[in-house]
Motif scaffolding. Structure first.
Motif, short mmCIF file in Angstrom:
data_model
loop_
_atom_site.label_atom_id
_atom_site.label_comp_id
_atom_site.label_asym_id
_atom_site.label_seq_id
_atom_site.Cartn_x
_atom_site.Cartn_y
_atom_site.Cartn_z
N CYS A 1 0.88 -1.29 -0.15
CA CYS A 1 -0.06 0.05 -0.14
C CYS A 1 0.92 1.26 0.08
N HIS A 2 2.19 1.33 0.66
CA HIS A 2 3.07 2.58 0.58
C HIS A 2 3.15 2.84 -0.66
N LEU A 3 3.65 1.43 -1.68
CA LEU A 3 4.03 1.70 -2.73
C LEU A 3 2.94 2.33 -3.65
N LYS A 4 1.74 2.14 -3.35
CA LYS A 4 0.53 2.49 -4.15
C LYS A 4 -0.05 3.78 -3.59
N GLY A 5 0.80 4.40 -2.82
CA GLY A 5 0.46 5.79 -2.70
C GLY A 5 -0.31 5.93 -1.15
N SER A 6 -0.03 5.25 -0.07
CA SER A 6 -0.85 5.37 1.16
C SER A 6 -0.45 6.67 1.93
N GLY B 1 -14.94 -0.46 9.80
CA GLY B 1 -15.13 -1.98 9.75
C GLY B 1 -15.30 -2.46 8.17
N GLU B 2 -15.76 -1.33 7.37
CA GLU B 2 -16.07 -1.49 5.88
C GLU B 2 -14.67 -1.29 5.20
N VAL B 3 -14.19 -2.27 4.25
CA VAL B 3 -12.85 -2.31 3.78
C VAL B 3 -13.26 -1.42 2.17
N TYR B 4 -12.23 -0.55 1.90
CA TYR B 4 -12.29 -0.02 0.66
C TYR B 4 -10.95 -0.10 0.14
N SER B 5 -10.78 0.11 -1.39
CA SER B 5 -9.56 0.11 -1.92
C SER B 5 -9.36 1.32 -2.59
N LEU B 6 -8.47 2.25 -2.44
CA LEU B 6 -8.36 3.56 -2.92
C LEU B 6 -7.11 3.73 -3.92
N LYS B 7 -7.06 4.90 -4.57
CA LYS B 7 -5.95 5.32 -5.26
C LYS B 7 -5.96 6.66 -4.92
N PRO B 8 -4.77 7.28 -4.86
CA PRO B 8 -4.60 8.69 -4.34
C PRO B 8 -5.61 9.62 -5.03
N ASP C 1 -8.41 8.95 -6.06
CA ASP C 1 -9.87 9.13 -5.66
C ASP C 1 -10.22 9.61 -4.20
N THR C 2 -9.23 9.94 -3.50
CA THR C 2 -9.34 10.36 -2.11
C THR C 2 -10.35 11.30 -1.92
N LYS C 3 -10.38 12.51 -2.48
CA LYS C 3 -11.40 13.40 -2.13
C LYS C 3 -12.78 13.08 -2.45
N GLU C 4 -13.05 12.36 -3.67
CA GLU C 4 -14.43 11.84 -3.63
C GLU C 4 -14.83 10.86 -2.61
N PHE C 5 -13.92 9.89 -2.20
CA PHE C 5 -14.19 8.84 -0.96
C PHE C 5 -14.48 10.01 0.09
N PHE C 6 -13.84 10.67 0.42
CA PHE C 6 -13.98 11.68 1.61
C PHE C 6 -15.42 12.26 1.75
N GLU C 7 -15.50 12.85 0.49
CA GLU C 7 -16.96 13.67 0.46
C GLU C 7 -17.88 12.76 0.61
N LYS C 8 -18.03 11.38 -0.21
CA LYS C 8 -19.14 10.65 -0.12
C LYS C 8 -19.21 9.59 1.32
N GLU C 9 -18.06 9.01 1.67
CA GLU C 9 -18.03 8.08 2.51
C GLU C 9 -17.74 8.50 4.16
#
Length: 79
Positions: free
Chosen positions: A11-16, A57-64, A66-74
């Motif tokens: 995940c670090h390599l994918k942009g965590s 407890g819900e698992v999501y898979s994010l790309k950097p 997608d972060t803002k959209e994830f934040f706003e929605k979830e």
């Protein structure tokens, strides 16, 4: 609300780190510090397509990018 971002090798390599930075900024910008608890953890075992982010407890898979959209929605959308 508890948000846990994987900081394991894959995940670090994918942009965590970028996702963590964006989420920290968004939480501060929206003044949600008392409502959103950001945490890091090592391998969550769900790092197939992006950074593993667990939200109450819900698992999501994010790309950097997608972060803002994830934040706003979830995150902001649930408060």
């Amino acid at each position: 609300m508890r948000v846990t971002i994987c900081i394991g090798s894959a995940c670090h390599l994918k942009g965590s780190r970028e996702i963590i930075s964006q989420l920290q900024s968004l939480v501060k910008e929206k003044r949600l510090e008392g409502q959103v608890d950001l945490n890091g953890s090592f391998c969550s075992g769900h790092c197939v397509s992006g950074v593993c982010v667990t939200l109450d407890g819900e698992v999501y898979s994010l790309k950097p990018e997608d972060t803002k959209e994830f934040f706003e929605k979830e995150i902001a959308g649930r408060l």
